[in-house]
Design a protein around this motif. Structure first.
Motif, PDB file in Angstrom:
ATOM      1  N   TYR A 157       0.837  -1.244   0.103  1.00 15.74           N
ATOM      2  CA  TYR A 157       0.082   0.060   0.017  1.00 15.74           C
ATOM      3  C   TYR A 157       0.945   1.308  -0.076  1.00 15.74           C
ATOM      4  O   TYR A 157       1.979   1.446   0.997  1.00 15.74           O
ATOM      5  CB  TYR A 157      -0.959  -0.127   1.336  1.00 15.74           C
ATOM      6  N   ASN A 158       0.634   2.267  -0.889  1.00 15.74           N
ATOM      7  CA  ASN A 158       1.564   3.417  -0.848  1.00 15.74           C
ATOM      8  C   ASN A 158       0.644   4.734  -0.858  1.00 15.74           C
ATOM      9  O   ASN A 158       0.798   5.783  -1.018  1.00 15.74           O
ATOM     10  CB  ASN A 158       2.296   3.478  -2.250  1.00 15.74           C
ATOM     11  N   GLY A 159      -0.560   4.395  -0.305  1.00 13.66           N
ATOM     12  CA  GLY A 159      -1.350   5.798   0.030  1.00 13.66           C
ATOM     13  C   GLY A 159      -2.659   5.868  -1.045  1.00 13.66           C
ATOM     14  O   GLY A 159      -3.719   6.377  -0.558  1.00 13.66           O
ATOM     15  N   ARG A 160      -2.245   5.399  -1.774  1.00 19.41           N
ATOM     16  CA  ARG A 160      -3.458   5.529  -3.437  1.00 19.41           C
ATOM     17  C   ARG A 160      -3.454   4.236  -4.009  1.00 19.41           C
ATOM     18  O   ARG A 160      -4.667   3.995  -4.369  1.00 19.41           O
ATOM     19  CB  ARG A 160      -2.836   6.497  -4.415  1.00 19.41           C
ATOM     20  N   HIS A 161      -2.572   3.332  -3.914  1.00 21.81           N
ATOM     21  CA  HIS A 161      -2.833   2.084  -4.690  1.00 21.81           C
ATOM     22  C   HIS A 161      -2.636   0.866  -3.500  1.00 21.81           C
ATOM     23  O   HIS A 161      -1.834   1.019  -2.526  1.00 21.81           O
ATOM     24  CB  HIS A 161      -1.758   1.929  -5.755  1.00 21.81           C
ATOM     25  N   ARG A 162      -3.366  -0.151  -3.875  1.00 22.40           N
ATOM     26  CA  ARG A 162      -3.006  -1.449  -3.039  1.00 22.40           C
ATOM     27  C   ARG A 162      -2.789  -2.460  -3.974  1.00 22.40           C
ATOM     28  O   ARG A 162      -3.283  -2.435  -5.051  1.00 22.40           O
ATOM     29  CB  ARG A 162      -4.348  -1.866  -2.307  1.00 22.40           C
ATOM     30  N   MET A 163      -1.867  -3.437  -3.594  1.00 22.38           N
ATOM     31  CA  MET A 163      -1.212  -4.262  -4.679  1.00 22.38           C
ATOM     32  C   MET A 163      -1.223  -5.532  -3.940  1.00 22.38           C
ATOM     33  O   MET A 163      -1.034  -5.483  -2.635  1.00 22.38           O
ATOM     34  CB  MET A 163       0.008  -4.077  -5.121  1.00 22.38           C
ATOM     35  N   TRP A 164      -1.286  -6.841  -4.521  1.00 21.18           N
ATOM     36  CA  TRP A 164      -1.107  -7.992  -3.771  1.00 21.18           C
ATOM     37  C   TRP A 164      -0.519  -9.056  -4.840  1.00 21.18           C
ATOM     38  O   TRP A 164      -1.016  -9.178  -5.954  1.00 21.18           O
ATOM     39  CB  TRP A 164      -2.600  -8.521  -3.293  1.00 21.18           C
ATOM     40  N   ASN A 165       0.512  -9.667  -4.345  1.00 22.69           N
ATOM     41  CA  ASN A 165       1.161 -10.767  -5.145  1.00 22.69           C
ATOM     42  C   ASN A 165       0.239 -12.092  -5.296  1.00 22.69           C
ATOM     43  O   ASN A 165      -0.428 -12.471  -4.131  1.00 22.69           O
ATOM     44  CB  ASN A 165       2.499 -11.033  -4.501  1.00 22.69           C
TER      45      ASN A 165
END
Length: 374
Positions: free
Chosen positions: A267-275
């Motif tokens: 999480y970078n404040g704007r986007h959420r990512m998951w492997n």
């Protein structure tokens, strides 16, 4: 400031309640560690120059890593990121993996905090959960960790299992307190679908979980640890003053974090990512220079709902003035109206601009948050 999480998806055996991504085969452990180190390099821009203040080896069972593997991963992180001099570096460990030699090696690699999966000090409960360690190892690993100079470490305990009486639960908590453990993470036994425990209960080979008993044991836990001088700083977490988990706190404070490894989230404040949660796909993709992940951009409403959820779980609570500043005064007004019924039922209280859960509210934290979502 930001954090880095590394998911180590290997375990000696499967606990019957666990729904995390893991495998009991160590066949591809060396390949996966190499892929993790490569992912560090591929993801070096994600935190956008932020200083890393916490590193967390989670799993799975990170204590299955060799000293050389821990060294490789930490050195790669230090090479690619700006890590603060006083960074908190945590390693999750199982009691049966902990030896004096390993503890000394971990300290030598810069590990300065442990999170130990004790779960219970009772033999019958550990067997019921299909844990790899026994009651003797549960106590011995604490003594070894203290002797090695680890003051900053946490243990996990589980309450609400069919075998655990209130008296046994008090003995578990008292034992932890007597050792001077500085941090406790205490979780209600949850029955997740597709776990062995779910199947065992469904086929009547295990007793079902009693929700009323769990609530009672949670209320007792709060009373005992408050009396023992612990801060109840998040729904499931208790710490002696100065010993809160800085890494986990960063999640609840909405800070940026990078998750490395199969199934890890970022999480970078704007986007959420998951492997992707598949070891062979992960290893192959990273080898091709591609991180196998999915990504979503959070809308302002989703950011607000997440802020509500994580804030309410903490001792500091949901700051309504912060809601007004970040999301608009109209959102604050709506929240105040929605909160009225929870005040009326003594589930929340107010301290300054912050709305905090009462002890009764702690039992319903997720439900209250969901009720407030936009």
């Amino acid at each position: 400031m930001a954090g880095i999480y590394l998911h180590i998806p290997f375990c000696k055996q499967a606990c019957n309640y666990c729904n995390f991504h893991f495998t009991t085969s160590l066949r591809y452990k060396a390949d996966l560690v190499q892929a993790l180190a490569r992912e560090v390099e591929l993801q070096k821009g994600f935190l956008e120059g932020e200083t890393v203040e916490t590193i967390y080896f989670g799993g799975g069972t990170p204590s299955l890593l060799s000293t050389g593997e821990v060294h490789l991963l930490l050195q790669t992180i230090y090479k690619e990121f700006n890590v603060s001099a006083g960074a908190e570096i945590t390693l999750e460990a199982n009691p049966d993996d902990i030896t004096a030699q390993k503890l000394a090696a971990w300290k030598g690699e810069g590990i300065n905090r442990l999170s130990i999966g004790i779960q219970s000090f009772f033999e019958e409960e550990l067997a019921w959960m299909n844990r790899a360690h026994n009651a003797g190892q549960a106590e011995n690993c604490i003594e070894l960790s203290l002797a090695a100079g680890f003051q900053n470490f946490s243990i996990d305990l589980i309450y609400g299992s069919p075998l655990l009486t209130d008296e046994m639960w008090q003995q578990n908590v008292d034992k932890a307190v007597s050792y001077g453990i500085t941090h406790l993470s205490c979780y209600a036994l949850t029955v997740e679908e597709k776990t062995p425990l779910h199947k065992l209960i469904h086929t009547q080979q295990r007793q079902p979980v009693d929700a009323d008993k769990q609530a009672q044991q949670f209320l007792l836990l709060m009373q005992w640890l408050k009396k023992a001088g612990y801060e109840h700083y998040e729904v499931s977490n208790f710490a002696k003053p100065g010993y809160r988990s800085r890494h986990n706190s960063s999640y609840w404070q909405g800070k940026k974090y990078l998750g490395l490894g199969p199934s890890a989230h970022s999480y970078n404040g704007r986007h959420r990512m998951w492997n992707k949660a598949a070891n062979p796909i992960y290893i192959r993709s990273i080898g091709e220079g591609i991180v196998p992940q999915e990504k979503e951009e959070l809308t302002l409403t989703e950011q607000l709902n997440e802020f509500i959820m994580i804030s309410l779980r903490t001792a500091e609570g949901l700051n309504l003035e912060q809601v007004a500043q970040q999301f608009g005064r109209d959102k604050k007004s709506i929240l105040e109206k929605e909160l009225a019924k929870h005040f009326a039922h003594n589930l929340v209280k107010k301290e300054g601009n912050a709305v905090q859960l009462t002890e009764s509210g702690m039992l319903m934290a997720d439900g209250i948050a969901a009720d407030l979502f936009f």
